[in-house]
Design a protein around this motif. Structure first.
Motif, mmCIF file in Angstrom:
data_model
loop_
_atom_site.group_PDB
_atom_site.id
_atom_site.type_symbol
_atom_site.label_atom_id
_atom_site.label_comp_id
_atom_site.label_asym_id
_atom_site.label_seq_id
_atom_site.Cartn_x
_atom_site.Cartn_y
_atom_site.Cartn_z
ATOM 1 N N CYS A 1 71.631 -19.799 21.790
ATOM 2 C CA CYS A 1 72.657 -19.515 20.916
ATOM 3 C C CYS A 1 73.342 -18.298 21.241
ATOM 4 C CB CYS A 1 72.217 -19.259 19.409
ATOM 5 S SG CYS A 1 71.740 -20.889 18.644
ATOM 6 N N CYS A 2 72.488 -17.019 21.659
ATOM 7 C CA CYS A 2 72.887 -15.927 22.135
ATOM 8 C C CYS A 2 73.926 -16.042 23.263
ATOM 9 C CB CYS A 2 71.923 -14.835 22.414
ATOM 10 S SG CYS A 2 71.370 -14.293 20.990
ATOM 11 N N LEU B 1 72.654 -13.369 14.078
ATOM 12 C CA LEU B 1 71.524 -14.267 14.681
ATOM 13 C C LEU B 1 70.380 -13.468 14.645
ATOM 14 C CD1 LEU B 1 72.955 -15.557 18.010
ATOM 15 C CD2 LEU B 1 72.434 -16.740 15.891
ATOM 16 N N LEU C 1 69.803 -24.533 12.683
ATOM 17 C CA LEU C 1 71.030 -24.742 13.483
ATOM 18 C C LEU C 1 72.453 -24.645 12.711
ATOM 19 C CD1 LEU C 1 71.993 -24.263 16.402
ATOM 20 C CD2 LEU C 1 71.892 -26.943 16.607
ATOM 21 N N GLU D 1 77.751 -18.240 10.485
ATOM 22 C CA GLU D 1 78.688 -17.633 11.308
ATOM 23 C C GLU D 1 80.260 -17.865 11.114
ATOM 24 O OE1 GLU D 1 77.894 -15.419 13.990
ATOM 25 O OE2 GLU D 1 75.737 -15.871 14.503
ATOM 26 N N THR E 1 72.713 -21.587 10.992
ATOM 27 C CA THR E 1 73.312 -20.650 11.555
ATOM 28 C C THR E 1 74.688 -20.863 11.914
ATOM 29 O OG1 THR E 1 71.337 -20.374 12.810
ATOM 30 C CG2 THR E 1 73.173 -19.735 13.821
ATOM 31 N N VAL E 2 75.019 -22.058 11.923
ATOM 32 C CA VAL E 2 76.569 -22.276 12.411
ATOM 33 C C VAL E 2 77.377 -21.935 11.002
ATOM 34 C CG1 VAL E 2 78.168 -24.075 12.757
ATOM 35 C CG2 VAL E 2 75.929 -23.894 14.131
#
Length: 532
Positions: free
Chosen positions: A252-253, A211, A77, A84, A80-81
Motif C-alpha cells: 500500500c505504501c 497507514l 483493505l 484515505e 483503508t481505501v
C-alpha cells in the motif's frame, strides 16, 4: 549566483611530482569512504523491504495465499481505501480554503490564524483521539476516524499550500484577470494548478500517516492494517499472519508513492526571471469577513480547544497527586534520552548521504538517496516487525534492547534528518573546502573543520526534528522497547488502555510541551522557504 559544489571537480596544482599521487589519493579516499558509509546506511534502510520478501519466500506461496487472500484482509483493505478516500479530499478542501483566507484575503489577524492552523501538529494524533473519546464516549467507526484524522492531519496540507501561495507570482493572476476570467476562474485555472506539487506532497504525507497510525484508530475502535498487525504481534509473537499483513501494508505504501509521482506529473513550475517584486494583493472580503473568520475560529476550537479543555478537566479531577515524579519524571527523562540519542544517531547516519547529494551528485548517489528516503514512508509497525523477526531469528541477544530500538528510530527518521542537513551543506561554499585542502588539510579535515561547522545549525535542526518525532512515536516503541523502559507515549498509552484517563493526562501534556518547538520550527521554516 551558481557555484560548482563538487569538491573533486578540479585539483589543486601539486608542488612536486611526489605530491601528485598522494594528493589525488588523499582527495579520493575520503570520497570513497563517504560513499561506502552511505551505501551501508542505504542497505540498512532496505532491511524492512528485504524482510518482507524473505518472509514471503520462507512461508511459501500457498501460505501467502491463505493469509493474504482472505476476508479479513479484504475488510482491512476496504477500511483503508475508505479512510484515505474520505480524509484526504476533506483535508485538502479545508487546508486550501484556510490557506487562501490567511494568505490572499484581508481577513483580520492573518498571522494569528496562520499559527493556529499549524498548532494542531503539536498535539499527537492519539491525543486528539483521547480528547474526543473522553468528550464523546460513543465515538467509533469510520466516520469518527475520518473526523479526528482530518483535525489531526490537515496542517500537513496547510503548510505547503500556504507556502506555495506566498511564492506565486501575482502577475500571472493579473494577466488571467485581464483576459476576462472572474475571481473563481482565476483561482481554478491559474492558482490551483500551480499548487499541484504542494497538494501532492501534503496529501502523500497524510496518506502515509493514515497507514501508519495506530493509537488514534484503536481508541475509536476502527480496524486498520496497523491495528491488526499490532494485535497479531501481541497475541502471537512473530506470527506469519502479522508478517503478511506487514507485506500488504508495504505494498500500500509503495502504491501511494507511485500514485503521487504519477499525479505530480512532469510539469515545470519554476518562473523564468524574478517575477513580480510586489506581494499579491489581498482580496477584500466585505460582508463575507464574518463567516470567513468563523472557519479558523471553529478549527481552533476543534483542534486545540477540545484537547486542552479535556486535558484541563482530567488534570483538575486528578489534582496534584497525578504529577508523580517517580512515574511522570521517569518517563520524561527516558523520553528525552531516547529522543536525543535517536536524533543524533539519525543525523549522523544521514550526514554522508546529505554531503554526497550536494557535493557529488550522480545516478548511483540518487539511488542511494532514494533508499534513504523511502524508509521514512514505511509505518513504524513494519520497521519494528522486521527488527523483531531478525533479532529473534538471527541475533537474539539484541531482542528488545536499546540498540535495536535506536536502529528503528534511525530508520524511521532518516528522511527528516536528511532534509535539514542537505539544505545546510548546500549553503556552505565548496570553495572553502578547496581552499582548506590547498592549505594542506586532508579532504576529511576540510569537511569536518569547514563544512560541518558551517552546517552546524542545520545539524541541530535535524536533531531537533528527529528527536521531537521520536517523542511521539508509539508503535515501534511499544514493540521494541526493553522491559522497564516507558516513554511518555507508551506510558500514556498503557494508562488509556486501562481507561485511566485522569492518570494519562500529565503524559499527554508533557508530549504537547515537547512537541511545541517542532511545530514552531516547521512554521518558521515555511516562512523562510517562502522568503518571508
Amino acid at each position: 549566483m551558481l557555484q560548482d559544489n563538487r569538491p573533486f571537480a578540479s585539483e589543486f596544482a601539486p608542488v612536486n611530482g611526489a605530491q601528485i599521487g598522494g594528493g589525488l589519493l588523499r582527495r579520493r579516499i575520503p570520497h570513497l569512504s563517504v560513499v561506502a558509509f552511505a551505501t551501508l546506511i542505504a542497505a540498512l534502510s532496505l532491511v524492512p523491504l528485504g524482510f518482507i520478501g524473505w518472509v514471503t519466500v520462507e512461508v511459501g506461496w500457498h501460505t501467502v495465499e491463505e493469509l493474504v487472500f482472505r476476508p479479513r484482509v479484504g475488510e482491512l483493505l476496504v477500511n483503508t481505501v475508505l479512510l484515505e478516500a474520505l480524509t484526504i479530499p476533506l483535508s485538502l478542501a479545508l487546508a486550501v480554503t484556510l490557506a487562501w483566507l490567511t494568505e490572499r484575503t484581508d481577513i483580520p489577524f492573518p498571522r494569528i490564524w496562520s499559527w493556529l492552523a499549524v498548532a494542531p501538529l503539536a498535539v499527537p494524533a492519539f491525543v486528539h483521539s483521547y480528547a474526543w473519546v473522553s468528550l464523546v464516549p460513543g465515538m467509533r467507526g469510520l466516520q469518527s476516524g475520518v473526523f479526528v484524522s482530518v483535525l489531526a492531519y490537515y496542517p500537513f496540507l496547510y503548510l505547503p499550500v500556504a507556502a506555495a501561495l506566498r511564492r506565486l507570482d501575482p502577475a500571472i493572476e493579473d494577466a488571467a484577470a485581464s483576459l476576462g476570467l472572474g475571481p473563481w476562474g482565476v483561482f481554478f485555472r491559474t492558482v490551483l494548478p500551480q499548487l499541484r506539487l504542494a497538494v501532492c506532497g501534503g496529501s502523500l504525507l497524510i496518506a502515509l500517516h493514515l497507514l501508519s497510525e495506530y493509537g488514534l484508530f484503536v481508541m475509536i475502535r476502527f480496524d486498520t492494517f496497523a491495528t491488526a498487525i499490532v494485535d497479531q504481534f501481541q497475541s502471537a509473537y512473530n506470527s506469519p499472519a502479522a508478517n503478511m499483513l506487514g507485506g500488504v501494508l508495504v505494498a500500500c505504501c509503495l502504491f501511494l508513492l507511485g500514485l503521487e509521482i504519477l499525479l505530480r506529473g512532469n510539469e515545470r513550475y519554476a518562473r523564468v526571471g524574478s517575477g513580480s517584486a510586489r506581494p499579491a494583493d489581498r482580496r477584500r472580503l466585505g460582508w463575507f469577513v464574518v463567516p470567513a473568520i468563523l472557519l479558523p475560529v471553529a478549527l481552533a476550537v476543534l483542534t486545540l480547544g477540545v484537547p486542552l479543555v479535556t486535558l484541563g478537566r482530567w488534570l483538575y479531577l486528578g489534582g496534584a497527586d497525578i504529577w508523580r515524579l517517580d512515574t511522570v519524571g521517569n518517563a520524561f527523562l527516558q523520553t528525552i534520552v531516547l529522543a536525543v540519542a535517536g536524533g543524533v544517531l539519525a543525523t549522523i547516519a544521514a550526514a554522508p548521504m546529505a554531503w554526497l547529494s550536494v557535493r557529488a551528485p550522480g545516478r548511483f548517489q540518487r539511488v542511494l538517496e532514494a533508499c534513504h528516503y523511502y524508509v521514512g514512508s514505511l509505518p513504524g509497525v513494519v520497521v519494528a516487525l522486521a527488527l523483531v523477526t531478525i533479532t529473534v531469528r538471527v541475533a537474539l541477544p539484541l531482542y528488545q534492547t536499546f540498540a535495536t530500538l535506536l536502529v528503528a528510530y534511525v530508520l524511521l527518521f532518516l528522511p527528516r534528518a536528511m532534509v535539514g542537513l542537505r539544505a545546510s551543506i548546500a549553503q556552505a561554499p565548496v570553495e572553502l573546502e578547496r581552499a582548506a585542502m590547498g592549505l594542506g588539510r586532508t579532504p576529511a579535515q576540510a569537511v569536518r573543520q569547514i563544512t560541518m561547522r558551517l552546517a552546524a545549525p542545520g545539524f541541530a535542526a535535524s536533531v531537533a526534528l528527529s528527536a521531537l518525532g521520536i517523542t511521539n512515536e508509539l508503535t515501534a516503541t511499544l514493540m521494541l522497547s526493553p522491559n522497564g523502559v516507558e516513554t511518555l507515549a507508551t506510558k500514556f498509552w498503557s494508562l488509556t488502555s486501562e481507561i485511566d484517563y485522569v492518570s494519562a493526562a500529565p503524559y499527554a501534556v508533557m508530549m504537547i510541551v515537547l512537541s511545541l518547538p517542532l511545530t514552531l520550527l516547521l512554521y518558521v521554516q515555511s516562512k523562510r522557504t517562502a522568503g518571508q
